[in-house]
Enzyme design. Sequence first.
Site, PDB file in Angstrom:
ATOM      1  N   THR A 376      43.687  39.421  41.634  1.00  0.00           N
ATOM      2  CA  THR A 376      43.093  40.739  41.613  1.00  0.00           C
ATOM      3  C   THR A 376      42.810  41.049  43.056  1.00  0.00           C
ATOM      4  O   THR A 376      42.990  40.199  43.913  1.00  0.00           O
ATOM      5  CB  THR A 376      41.806  40.645  40.757  1.00  0.00           C
ATOM      6  OG1 THR A 376      42.212  40.392  39.430  1.00  0.00           O
ATOM      7  CG2 THR A 376      40.939  41.859  40.824  1.00  0.00           C
ATOM      8  N   THR A 394      43.450  45.461  39.734  1.00  0.00           N
ATOM      9  CA  THR A 394      44.207  44.269  39.357  1.00  0.00           C
ATOM     10  C   THR A 394      45.420  44.586  38.503  1.00  0.00           C
ATOM     11  O   THR A 394      45.494  45.642  37.860  1.00  0.00           O
ATOM     12  CB  THR A 394      43.293  43.302  38.562  1.00  0.00           C
ATOM     13  OG1 THR A 394      43.940  42.048  38.419  1.00  0.00           O
ATOM     14  CG2 THR A 394      42.925  43.841  37.202  1.00  0.00           C
ATOM     15  N   GLY A 469      39.181  36.313  38.614  1.00  0.00           N
ATOM     16  CA  GLY A 469      39.047  36.168  37.158  1.00  0.00           C
ATOM     17  C   GLY A 469      37.592  35.966  36.783  1.00  0.00           C
ATOM     18  O   GLY A 469      36.703  36.682  37.256  1.00  0.00           O
TER      19      GLY A 469
HETATM   20  O1  DON Z   1      39.616  41.963  34.659  1.00  0.00           O
HETATM   21  C1  DON Z   1      39.502  40.759  34.849  1.00  0.00           C
HETATM   22  O2  DON Z   1      38.448  40.172  34.778  1.00  0.00           O
HETATM   23  C2  DON Z   1      40.743  39.968  35.232  1.00  0.00           C
HETATM   24  N1  DON Z   1      41.906  40.660  34.782  1.00  0.00           N
HETATM   25  C3  DON Z   1      40.736  39.754  36.705  1.00  0.00           C
HETATM   26  C4  DON Z   1      41.892  38.925  37.167  1.00  0.00           C
HETATM   27  C5  DON Z   1      41.681  38.297  38.477  1.00  0.00           C
HETATM   28  O3  DON Z   1      40.678  38.461  39.104  1.00  0.00           O
HETATM   29  C6  DON Z   1      42.762  37.414  38.952  1.00  0.00           C
HETATM   30  N2  DON Z   1      42.473  37.007  40.296  1.00  0.00           N
HETATM   31  N3  DON Z   1      42.293  36.107  40.882  1.00  0.00           N
END
Ligand code: DON
Length: 567
Positions: A376, A394, A469
């Site tokens: 993201t 993201t 995430g």
């Molecule tokens: O909305 C969310 O929480 C996830 N789709 C975020 C994904 C994310 O941060 C991946 N990165 N490292």
Amino acid sequence: MKQFISLFLILFLIISCKKSETPLANKTPKHGLITKNAMVVSARVEASKIGSDIIKKGGNAFDAMAATQLALAVAYPVAGNIGGGGFMVYRKADGEIGAIDFREKAPLAATKDMYLDEAENVIPEKSTLGVMAVGVPGSVAGVFAVHEKFGSLPIEDIIKPSIDLAMQGVIVTKKQARGLKYYQPLFLKANKDSIFLNKLWKENDTIKYPALAKTLTRIMKNGKEEFYKGETAKILVKFIQDNGGIITMEDLAKYEAKWRTPITFTYDDLKIISMSPPSSGGICLAQIMKMIEPYNLDEFGHNSIKTIQVITEAERRAYADRSFYLGDPDFVNIPGEDLISENYLKDRMRTFSFEKPTLSSEISYGDVQVIESNETTHYSIVDQLGNSVSVTTTINGGYGSKLYCSELGFFLNNEMDDFSSKPGVPNMFGVTGGEANSILPEKRMLSSMTPTIIEKSGELFMTLGTPGGSTIITSVMQTILNVHEFDMTMQEAVNAPRFHHQWLPDEIRMEPNAFDSDLIKRLKKLGYFINESNSSIIGKVDGIMVLQDKALEGGADYRGDDTAVGF
Ligand code: DON
């Protein structure tokens, strides 16, 4: 006496050497970029520069948001996007606050069991790789909604720099080259052709994006409708359906970004403004911070055993609630106020003791009275008027579903994996969910994205956020605490090693080689499970802090290619 003095000196030396093993023992403050007027901090220098130039040209933070979002779609395709979604929290110079949700939606043809086989087991990769993982994208709607409501420059001025960048091309960094190599086998699995398949791009190569430049040019001419109803929409839907997907023209036409009321709460003398559902970010951040507020973290010390215990136990409890209560507020009833009320949170911490961990198996969601029923990116902006925005956007995993629409020049998200495919079965971030986050047509999947703005004494103090995430919430929180409790500069707060607990799995995830080995031994002895091996870094925080003299300090995370640009 001489012997005593030598012994004392040796002991002193041992203690100081030990201290200097931790990055924070060096007390010289490390400042990030400091500017007087305005700043943009994002994952790529090209995007930060485009955003900052827009402000220099007379645009405001909202114009810069639109420009930076599109520039990241060109310069940072691993997460920057027009094929995904995100959230923005804002605070205007006059103190007005708000938020916009441009999160992806489940297609109309989506069903609760769409990722299960006949035996009701989750089908591996179906919600993460390829066309069935794709949610209806929201980013273009988000950009236009923000620009229409608050922008001051013509949209041409905002989109043109990204079109030029796409035509000139973007230089591949070392980190990007490593990522492209890592993802190559997945690109092969998800695509018949793409510029990322035909060649393995190396550091210092220049990738040009002519197809994306064409798409952006049409969007510049025809506006939001181009993406949701026009030629771009037609090409996109044909591409998705040719690949066996279920998104239709009706799905695109019905998509709308939504203005939301952010979550606000206080922590000591700070007022914290963060994202409301369908992100879990604001509620979880409020829960964790309110649970730890009664403890004197500054006395315990940064990343000391007691600090780690208190934070871990608060995180464990908040993530247990997240998994049961949170989902899209347009579909489920969320007891938001109860979840962040002081009485409830005090009661939640009643079982905490410094003697031993509360096992996650002993914790479930709390009893609030419900009335009814791997990549993201984040960017932070402050303009010369004092408007600030905090945006996390993201396509979910690195390069999203890995499905690349060559004709339009962008990757599509795999955000459908953020739904709970089956209650109790973890998604790609290891978080489990329940009925509140089950799949329904047009529902938004629960997020952890936590774009956040902080006021101190009624004035703008910080804007920050991160990818990561499920670790997003805890990284944002630790960065706030690093500044507020442990007196770090913005850059030091971003640099400091981070840890994370999310209820399940019952482990404290710690950045490897960043924590004292003695401390880890003591935590294990108390009964905590420690994971230093998982993924090497936790988040990439990008923030801006307003200093006492009103100058701005940027914190750009060294863990990525993140850069602050301003003037
Ligand atoms: O909305 C969310 O929480 C996830 N789709 C975020 C994904 C994310 O941060 C991946 N990165 N490292």
